[in-house]
Design a protein around this motif. Structure first.
Motif, mmCIF file in Angstrom:
data_model
loop_
_atom_site.group_PDB
_atom_site.id
_atom_site.type_symbol
_atom_site.label_atom_id
_atom_site.label_comp_id
_atom_site.label_asym_id
_atom_site.label_seq_id
_atom_site.Cartn_x
_atom_site.Cartn_y
_atom_site.Cartn_z
ATOM 1 N N UNK A 231 1.211 12.696 -19.688
ATOM 2 C CA UNK A 231 1.282 13.198 -18.314
ATOM 3 C C UNK A 231 0.592 12.189 -17.399
ATOM 4 N N UNK A 232 1.308 11.718 -16.410
ATOM 5 C CA UNK A 232 0.805 10.639 -15.568
ATOM 6 C C UNK A 232 0.556 11.099 -14.138
ATOM 7 N N UNK A 233 -0.478 10.523 -13.548
ATOM 8 C CA UNK A 233 -0.639 10.525 -12.107
ATOM 9 C C UNK A 233 -0.492 9.087 -11.659
ATOM 10 N N UNK A 234 0.524 8.821 -10.861
ATOM 11 C CA UNK A 234 0.716 7.492 -10.301
ATOM 12 C C UNK A 234 0.076 7.402 -8.928
ATOM 13 N N UNK A 235 -0.452 6.253 -8.608
ATOM 14 C CA UNK A 235 -0.995 5.983 -7.274
ATOM 15 C C UNK A 235 -0.626 4.554 -6.942
ATOM 16 N N UNK A 236 0.087 4.332 -5.856
ATOM 17 C CA UNK A 236 0.610 3.004 -5.565
ATOM 18 C C UNK A 236 0.424 2.650 -4.104
ATOM 19 N N UNK A 237 -0.014 1.415 -3.868
ATOM 20 C CA UNK A 237 -0.148 0.869 -2.524
ATOM 21 C C UNK A 237 0.992 -0.086 -2.231
ATOM 22 N N UNK A 238 1.627 0.102 -1.094
ATOM 23 C CA UNK A 238 2.630 -0.832 -0.597
ATOM 24 C C UNK A 238 1.874 -1.941 0.116
ATOM 25 N N UNK A 239 1.842 -3.112 -0.492
ATOM 26 C CA UNK A 239 0.893 -4.165 -0.116
ATOM 27 C C UNK A 239 1.097 -4.649 1.328
ATOM 28 N N UNK A 240 0.001 -4.811 2.086
ATOM 29 C CA UNK A 240 0.118 -5.340 3.448
ATOM 30 C C UNK A 240 0.515 -6.801 3.500
#
Length: 288
Positions: A231-240
């Motif tokens: 079971x995953x929690x993903x967290x992602x930043x769209x890079x500036x």
């Protein structure tokens, strides 16, 4: 970085340099996924969630074990910084350094992302990559690296004579995780970790050994696909930094949103079981 040599080479320098390298972690005995059984399910996938992450921001989402998820480029060339956690235990999270040691500097289809100590087990398997054609270019660059850490406000502060910048990937991930998990920023920051640099094209210069970036080859329609081993929690930043062709942590780079798609297969892969926790006894040789 390695400076220009300032010591005289010994008489046997060429002999020493000619010694063949030894792979640090031979993976012949590493348990491998039955990738064919995963791929066999791809035609049956049903979308259960879509999430658009705005440019220069981050967001979180969950993926149940046995599901797939994709990171889509939809509007223009853009890179992203991905953190993964055990959705039921945030202290078990992606370990980029050990993943790099076992899989190499850049990940592709069939590679697995491993969790941190003391858990150390596969958490996600890459099942498809529309950029696999890129390989390694003449500069030594390739996509989807596990060598870069993430752009962050602390390094920015060091390199900019005290500058304060809050939309770098580290801060984006902290804000997103703090909001999603209802944590103070100080606690969320302790959980944010080194990333998979999705779509980013990177390598090391051959003369100085410096980490470099170059324009990402990603274009609308490209995506990277994963299978959730736990079971995953993903967290992602769209890079500036946009496509990272010139800079990162920038308010002037052209940036685009990215889309997350969570998909449910019609069945689980044949013979698949979610990986057990690592079998080491945890004693570290201490008696009693």
């Amino acid at each position: 970085m390695k400076p220009a040599p300032f010591t005289m080479a010994p008489a046997d320098a060429a002999q020493r340099q000619a010694i063949a390298p030894v792979i640090c972690y031979p993976v012949d005995t590493l348990p491998r996924p039955d990738l064919a059984s995963y791929i066999a399910l791809r035609d049956s996938l049903e979308t259960v969630e879509r999430l658009v992450i705005p440019a220069r921001e981050a967001a979180c989402w969950k993926v149940p074990a046995g599901h797939f998820f994709r990171i889509h480029c939809t509007k223009g060339p853009q890179v992203a910084d991905l953190n993964l956690f055990n959705a039921n235990n945030l202290s078990e999270r992606f370990y980029s350094g050990k993943t790099r040691a076992l899989c190499g500097t850049h990940l592709g289809r069939g590679d697995q992302m491993f969790t941190s100590f003391p858990y150390l087990r596969p958490m996600a398997t890459i099942t498809h990559d529309t950029l696999d054609w890129y390989g390694f270019d003449s500069f030594g660059g390739a996509v989807h690296d596990v060598i870069g850490t993430r752009c962050d406000p602390y390094t920015h502060n060091l390199l900019s004579e005290g500058g304060q910048y809050h939309h770098c990937c580290h801060s984006n991930l902290v804000r997103a995780l703090a909001s999603y998990a209802q944590l103070p920023a100080t606690e969320a920051e302790k959980l944010v970790h080194d990333v998979l640099n999705v779509f980013m094209c990177t390598g090391f210069t051959r003369d100085t050994g410096q980490y470099f970036m170059k324009a990402s080859p990603v274009r609308p329609g490209d995506y990277l696909e994963f299978f959730a081993e736990i079971d995953l929690l993903g967290c992602m930043s769209v890079c500036p930094g946009g496509d990272c062709s010139a800079s990162h942590s920038s308010d002037v780079a052209t940036c685009h949103p990215l889309e997350i798609e969570v998909l449910r297969p019609a069945a689980l892969p044949e013979g698949w079981k979610s990986p057990a926790l690592n079998g080491y006894d945890g004693s570290h040789g201490i008696k009693g």
